[in-house]
Design a protein around this motif. Sequence first.
Motif, PDB file in Angstrom:
ATOM      1  N   GLY A  99      -3.051 -12.907   3.552  1.00  0.00           N
ATOM      2  CA  GLY A  99      -4.195 -12.575   2.697  1.00  0.00           C
ATOM      3  C   GLY A  99      -3.771 -11.799   1.463  1.00  0.00           C
ATOM      4  N   TRP A 100      -2.617 -12.132   0.923  1.00  0.00           N
ATOM      5  CA  TRP A 100      -2.025 -11.402  -0.206  1.00  0.00           C
ATOM      6  C   TRP A 100      -2.976 -11.379  -1.399  1.00  0.00           C
ATOM      7  N   GLU A 101      -3.168 -10.213  -1.972  1.00  0.00           N
ATOM      8  CA  GLU A 101      -3.971 -10.062  -3.189  1.00  0.00           C
ATOM      9  C   GLU A 101      -3.052 -10.187  -4.398  1.00  0.00           C
ATOM     10  N   ASN A 102      -3.289 -11.168  -5.228  1.00  0.00           N
ATOM     11  CA  ASN A 102      -2.452 -11.364  -6.405  1.00  0.00           C
ATOM     12  C   ASN A 102      -2.566 -10.188  -7.361  1.00  0.00           C
ATOM     13  N   GLY A 103      -1.499  -9.911  -8.051  1.00  0.00           N
ATOM     14  CA  GLY A 103      -1.491  -8.823  -9.023  1.00  0.00           C
ATOM     15  C   GLY A 103      -0.082  -8.526  -9.456  1.00  0.00           C
ATOM     16  N   THR A 104       0.073  -7.760 -10.513  1.00  0.00           N
ATOM     17  CA  THR A 104       1.394  -7.427 -11.018  1.00  0.00           C
ATOM     18  C   THR A 104       2.210  -6.702  -9.958  1.00  0.00           C
ATOM     19  N   ALA A 105       3.535  -6.820 -10.052  1.00  0.00           N
ATOM     20  CA  ALA A 105       4.419  -6.183  -9.086  1.00  0.00           C
ATOM     21  C   ALA A 105       4.578  -4.687  -9.332  1.00  0.00           C
ATOM     22  N   ALA A 106       3.812  -4.116 -10.268  1.00  0.00           N
ATOM     23  CA  ALA A 106       3.797  -2.666 -10.447  1.00  0.00           C
ATOM     24  C   ALA A 106       3.125  -2.018  -9.245  1.00  0.00           C
ATOM     25  N   PRO A 107       3.419  -0.744  -8.980  1.00  0.00           N
ATOM     26  CA  PRO A 107       2.845  -0.079  -7.795  1.00  0.00           C
ATOM     27  C   PRO A 107       1.319  -0.109  -7.810  1.00  0.00           C
ATOM     28  N   ARG A 108       0.738  -0.590  -6.712  1.00  0.00           N
ATOM     29  CA  ARG A 108      -0.721  -0.615  -6.578  1.00  0.00           C
ATOM     30  C   ARG A 108      -1.198   0.257  -5.419  1.00  0.00           C
ATOM     31  N   GLY A 109      -0.346   0.392  -4.377  1.00  0.00           N
ATOM     32  CA  GLY A 109      -0.651   1.288  -3.270  1.00  0.00           C
ATOM     33  C   GLY A 109      -2.023   1.086  -2.679  1.00  0.00           C
ATOM     34  N   ASP A 110      -2.731   2.202  -2.466  1.00  0.00           N
ATOM     35  CA  ASP A 110      -4.025   2.150  -1.784  1.00  0.00           C
ATOM     36  C   ASP A 110      -5.116   1.488  -2.608  1.00  0.00           C
ATOM     37  N   LEU A 111      -4.818   1.115  -3.858  1.00  0.00           N
ATOM     38  CA  LEU A 111      -5.792   0.379  -4.666  1.00  0.00           C
ATOM     39  C   LEU A 111      -5.894  -1.072  -4.233  1.00  0.00           C
ATOM     40  N   ARG A 112      -4.914  -1.516  -3.461  1.00  0.00           N
ATOM     41  CA  ARG A 112      -4.929  -2.907  -3.006  1.00  0.00           C
ATOM     42  C   ARG A 112      -6.116  -3.127  -2.073  1.00  0.00           C
ATOM     43  N   ARG A 113      -6.641  -4.353  -2.098  1.00  0.00           N
ATOM     44  CA  ARG A 113      -7.749  -4.693  -1.206  1.00  0.00           C
ATOM     45  C   ARG A 113      -7.311  -5.566  -0.042  1.00  0.00           C
ATOM     46  N   ASP A 114      -5.990  -5.760   0.114  1.00  0.00           N
ATOM     47  CA  ASP A 114      -5.502  -6.589   1.221  1.00  0.00           C
ATOM     48  C   ASP A 114      -4.830  -5.753   2.309  1.00  0.00           C
ATOM     49  N   LEU A 115      -5.014  -4.443   2.281  1.00  0.00           N
ATOM     50  CA  LEU A 115      -4.385  -3.562   3.261  1.00  0.00           C
ATOM     51  C   LEU A 115      -5.235  -3.448   4.525  1.00  0.00           C
ATOM     52  N   GLY A 116      -4.563  -3.124   5.638  1.00  0.00           N
ATOM     53  CA  GLY A 116      -5.271  -2.793   6.874  1.00  0.00           C
ATOM     54  C   GLY A 116      -5.924  -3.964   7.571  1.00  0.00           C
ATOM     55  N   ARG A 117      -5.374  -5.155   7.406  1.00  0.00           N
ATOM     56  CA  ARG A 117      -5.925  -6.320   8.105  1.00  0.00           C
ATOM     57  C   ARG A 117      -5.756  -6.175   9.616  1.00  0.00           C
ATOM     58  N   ALA A 118      -6.423  -7.058  10.335  1.00  0.00           N
ATOM     59  CA  ALA A 118      -6.381  -6.993  11.803  1.00  0.00           C
ATOM     60  C   ALA A 118      -4.979  -7.201  12.348  1.00  0.00           C
ATOM     61  N   GLU A 119      -4.092  -7.857  11.564  1.00  0.00           N
ATOM     62  CA  GLU A 119      -2.742  -8.145  12.056  1.00  0.00           C
ATOM     63  C   GLU A 119      -1.777  -6.980  11.840  1.00  0.00           C
ATOM     64  N   THR A 120      -2.280  -5.803  11.517  1.00  0.00           N
ATOM     65  CA  THR A 120      -1.414  -4.633  11.407  1.00  0.00           C
ATOM     66  C   THR A 120      -1.664  -3.710  12.589  1.00  0.00           C
ATOM     67  N   ARG A 121      -0.687  -2.857  12.853  1.00  0.00           N
ATOM     68  CA  ARG A 121      -0.840  -1.874  13.924  1.00  0.00           C
ATOM     69  C   ARG A 121      -1.289  -0.544  13.347  1.00  0.00           C
ATOM     70  N   ALA A 122      -1.754   0.325  14.235  1.00  0.00           N
ATOM     71  CA  ALA A 122      -2.064   1.686  13.813  1.00  0.00           C
ATOM     72  C   ALA A 122      -0.765   2.441  13.589  1.00  0.00           C
ATOM     73  N   PRO A 123      -0.738   3.374  12.640  1.00  0.00           N
ATOM     74  CA  PRO A 123       0.472   4.189  12.482  1.00  0.00           C
ATOM     75  C   PRO A 123       0.781   4.929  13.774  1.00  0.00           C
ATOM     76  N   CYS A 124       2.071   5.060  14.068  1.00  0.00           N
ATOM     77  CA  CYS A 124       2.482   5.706  15.309  1.00  0.00           C
ATOM     78  C   CYS A 124       2.431   7.222  15.151  1.00  0.00           C
ATOM     79  N   THR A 125       1.742   7.861  16.093  1.00  0.00           N
ATOM     80  CA  THR A 125       1.741   9.317  16.199  1.00  0.00           C
ATOM     81  C   THR A 125       1.963   9.651  17.652  1.00  0.00           C
ATOM     82  N   LEU A 126       3.118  10.211  17.979  1.00  0.00           N
ATOM     83  CA  LEU A 126       3.420  10.503  19.379  1.00  0.00           C
ATOM     84  C   LEU A 126       2.338  11.389  19.978  1.00  0.00           C
ATOM     85  N   GLY A 127       1.912  11.018  21.190  1.00  0.00           N
ATOM     86  CA  GLY A 127       0.867  11.790  21.862  1.00  0.00           C
ATOM     87  C   GLY A 127      -0.507  11.525  21.292  1.00  0.00           C
TER      88      GLY A 127
END
Length: 963
Positions: free
Chosen positions: A586-614
Amino acid sequence: MAERIIEATVNGRPVRRLVKAHSRLIDFLRGDLQLTGTKEGCGAGECGTCSVFVDGKLMKSCLLPVARAEGADIETVEGLNGGNVLGERTALQKAFHKMGASQCGYCIPGMVMAGTALLREAPEADREEIKERIGGNICRCTGYQKIIDAVELARDVLNGAVAANVLDNDEEEESFIGSSVRRIDAPAKVTGALKYAGDMVMPHMLHMQVLRSPHAHARIVGIDLSEAEKLPGVVGIITADDVPGKDGFGVFVHDQPVMARGKVRHVGEAVAAVAAEDPETAKEAVRRIRVDYEELPAVFDVDAAKAPGAPVLHDYAPDNLVKHIPIRKGDVAAGFAEADIVIEETFRTQPVEHAYLEPEAGLAYVDADGTVTVVSPSQNITHHRHFLSDILALPINKVRMIMSPVGGGFGGKEDMLYQGMLAIMAMKTGRPVRLTFTREESITVSAKRHPAHVRYKMGLTREGRITASEIRIENDGGAYGCSTEGVMRKMAILGAGPYDIANLRMDTYGYYTNNTSSGAFRTFGAMQGEFATEIMLDMAAERLGLDAFAIRRLNGLKDGGVTHTKQTLGSVSLTRVLDAAHQGSGWENGTAAPRGDLRRDLGRAETRAPCTLGARFTERRKAAVSGKVRGRGMAASWYGIARTATIDRAGAWVELDDGGTAKVLTGVTEIGEGILTVLAQVAAEELGIRPEDITLGDNDTARSPEAAHAGATRQTYMIANAVAIACRDARSRFDAEIAAYWDVDPELIEAANGEIRARGTNLKMTMGEAVAVCKGPRGVVPVGSGSYTAPHTGLDPVDGSGKPWQAYVYGCQVAEVEVDTVTGEVQVLGIWAAHDVGRAINPQGVEGQIEGGIVQGLGQALMEDYQQVEGHAVTQGFDKYILPTSLDVPHITSLIVEDPDPLSPLGAKGIGEPSLLPTAPAIINAIHDAVGIRLTALPATPVKVLAALSEKRNQQAASVAAE
């Protein structure tokens, strides 16, 4: 040595043994009780292969003194199902089999024990808790995803959420080709029944230990064996003087002696070896050997090795150069003149340890007919047999190599580090001899991935078209040649990536140093160059305001394209894999400059939760807090299948056997990739029977035809095709006999699922009945043979032109990461991996290879780094050499693309190595997208990330101040 009596209950039975008081619980289990399902992978409690239950608690048996067993109730993997591979397996063992959770299998007994502990203690554990609870066990092959899937399935079966029969039942498929047939070697692995070389024993067997050099470069002035020879229990001692023949081996240059001859060239080089009645005596004898060394000047990096007046390691290489491979295409100067922008950058990749869970081990003996036999987990018994024939001064038919089950290889077991010592000792003593490396020995002396320094210059038009590339890659080859020549060749051919570049100058160099040798490692040199290329393309896309996918589509090779070696291609699947990764992620097209959290294709169902021990004990933290930023990156890749720039070949024999079964004999090397199952599928499909009806012969140079080595992603492509041809040969003879028996045209004969028939008639019988007819009334044994050849050509020594492969594969991966700007930690949350495999013989197996390769690539990207100080390893154990665990792995989505090879009888190509290639650059590009730092030296450790972030802030502050 002090001894004591141990009384304990082991797997429900009382045992009483006299043991050495200083021994460990693992020694008691493996040595005294021969319960070898419990493995020793590290001896430091880091890998978990030695996991057992002691009074109901999961413990690492390599850390426990044997005294801990006194009065204890101990349960090993053999106790889970009575230690019988034919017995009823537990739900978890069945789930491992069904989900394809075992590859090489060496870690699997320990994983099964850890999973069993988890299900006993936390029967409702969710996926994140499963990852955490098995996090103390390392797997180098699978990528963990299928192991976690298996634990989840077993959990659901035990909790009644899923019917138990799902563990035994599989969907019926029309064809065995393209079906996820279960691995035929898995039952022996999940029960701990499979014997690896270090598990094997023979009557009157001696134990070998090796004296190794403490110096990186020194002349051997003298060796005094007298005190060692006096020690009771010592049966034999050997040095270089005991080599009866031509002393030298190596994949390309035969520059490495069996043991140091005259001088040592790296720390850990073998100087002498002792065989004794028990390991303790052999170790003590090694300590009593006195070696007089004269230290010599040493070189520990490429710059020092090529400097004027540098110490020379080998007389035939006065400039310390192992190999230089040039590639020339077009006019580079004219290409840069046409460019609107020119980008220059340097990159460094680190040495990487193979970290197979099975340390090197072997057993040698002399047969009654005088044949010297070596049993070891070798990736190339054909090559090793040739070396040994010369080293031992024996006719080649008096040297026999038998491949033991391989507990992981990845290229690291192509080198013949110890087999020569074993063979010479067996000849000298007349008794079987076994050697098993410690983990420290394995890491110190085995070859590593070549550390590379890449200088890169790329010119492009403002539209993004590459006009020229100039690449120079210098590599530390270490003390001996090993596979450096071949690695340089593949690095040169593939390093510029799967792109249409009219003007290219590529030079790869491998140099001798006094570091640990560098050798074959998954991708065989392609990774280092392609990593740099993929970062360069993202840098170019950012400069030009282009999308990362767009610049690769613009420059990518197309059908009929011409490679860097001027080879005209047929079908090129690069566009298809780019499309599959783009759409699948589901890649969102855009320039290869840093977009970070501005992207709208982050956090899809096919990603895991960040690991935090405990995390199960607290509310899980969200990505948006505490300075954590997400980003995405991508990278593409290509790879050539089978041996590089030389003819490749493989042979096979087949016999249709009694009962409608079949025997398949070939020199195949199963190192965890699943080739045995693939061959069973191919044979079953071609012969008209079922995979379970196939018996595969051992990889034994005295019992099977040559099929060459496990490497170069060649086994499915070369050996499966040879098996298919042999099966067709057997079937043509068999069909002719049955047709004559029925008096019909042979063209009418068909067979499938154990039944043979004449099309258009009522004539049919089982394959068992048909074999009886063929052997009985017809008097014919239905046998066949097959040989498959890939007619690759060598490279021109001046411009590198040639046809190095007839089949290429292409890949593309998208990575999503989370960067903690406070700690510098990078977590990879998801990877979408699109790979062309030609034809997927076993889709589940293909997924396993993709997942395993990705996690190895993740390790190289973020954490793995074999470090030396003046030739001495400082990361010589799994406590210091950091490997990915189940807590580090992302959710991996495999997107299989099939572009069948028209020159292959099966259409299949391969996937074992290519899956690793795009991972590291995709992760590094994702880090840039998240936080705007461009890392060019691997691995991207927290220290490097924080340093880059600090530099970025300083640059921003300076820019503001300047305004």
